[in-house]
Design a protein around this motif. Structure first.
Motif, mmCIF file in Angstrom:
data_model
loop_
_atom_site.group_PDB
_atom_site.id
_atom_site.type_symbol
_atom_site.label_atom_id
_atom_site.label_comp_id
_atom_site.label_asym_id
_atom_site.label_seq_id
_atom_site.Cartn_x
_atom_site.Cartn_y
_atom_site.Cartn_z
ATOM 1 N N LEU A 185 52.059 -29.490 0.601
ATOM 2 C CA LEU A 185 51.189 -30.121 1.604
ATOM 3 C C LEU A 185 49.782 -29.521 1.585
ATOM 4 O O LEU A 185 48.814 -30.195 1.922
ATOM 5 N N ARG A 186 49.688 -28.261 1.197
ATOM 6 C CA ARG A 186 48.380 -27.602 1.094
ATOM 7 C C ARG A 186 47.748 -27.820 -0.283
ATOM 8 O O ARG A 186 46.711 -27.221 -0.588
ATOM 9 N N ARG A 187 48.422 -28.610 -1.142
ATOM 10 C CA ARG A 187 47.961 -28.917 -2.494
ATOM 11 C C ARG A 187 47.904 -27.680 -3.368
ATOM 12 O O ARG A 187 47.013 -27.505 -4.200
ATOM 13 N N ARG A 188 48.893 -26.811 -3.192
ATOM 14 C CA ARG A 188 49.002 -25.573 -3.969
ATOM 15 C C ARG A 188 50.263 -25.589 -4.820
ATOM 16 O O ARG A 188 51.187 -26.356 -4.569
ATOM 17 N N CYS A 189 50.330 -24.701 -5.772
ATOM 18 C CA CYS A 189 51.493 -24.572 -6.644
ATOM 19 C C CYS A 189 52.733 -24.282 -5.807
ATOM 20 O O CYS A 189 52.703 -23.395 -4.950
ATOM 21 N N PRO A 190 53.843 -25.001 -6.021
ATOM 22 C CA PRO A 190 55.045 -24.756 -5.215
ATOM 23 C C PRO A 190 55.705 -23.412 -5.511
ATOM 24 O O PRO A 190 56.463 -22.904 -4.698
#
Length: 130
Positions: free
Chosen positions: A22-27
């Protein structure tokens, strides 16, 4: 059932991966950017080098975006019409702008969320055995 010869896979909690998406970061690490541009997922994370090219988000993010935006704007439309009774042209203009803005905001976040869920659940090649 677990087999005697199978090694247990490392646990990947879904909620942190979902929130990182959701934060557009690597999972995996939560540090590297997930996207190369607006919606193109990077092949690998620039920080932890996790392979991300396995994702299969397809139409899921667009469907969820439409679902959320339609419900939000339906509620807003009802409240505004009942309490304010604006001119229909003004209401249509404001709701159209709000619709476009919400869609543009939500679409990459929901795509990141779906990629995070796929990574956490080891779907479509994420974390498969070699």
């Amino acid at each position: 059932m677990t087999h005697a010869n199978s090694a247990p896979e490392e646990d990947r909690p879904t909620k942190p991966a979902l929130m990182r998406g959701l934060r557009r970061r690597c999972p995996n690490c939560g540090e590297g950017m997930l996207f190369d541009g607006y919606l193109k997922v990077k092949d690998t994370c620039p920080v932890c080098h996790e392979e991300l090219h396995h994702h299969r988000a397809d139409d899921g993010p667009a469907y969820l975006t439409i679902l959320l935006v339609a419900h939000i704007l339906g509620f807003v439309m009802h409240i505004v019409w009942v309490h304010l009774r604006p001119d229909p042209f003004v209401m249509a203009t404001v709701l159209t702008i709000l619709c476009v803005a919400l869609c543009l905001y939500l679409l990459p976040r929901l795509k990141g969320m779906i990629v995070g869920i796929q990574w956490a659940r080891r779907m479509h090649g994420f974390g498969g055995t070699s």
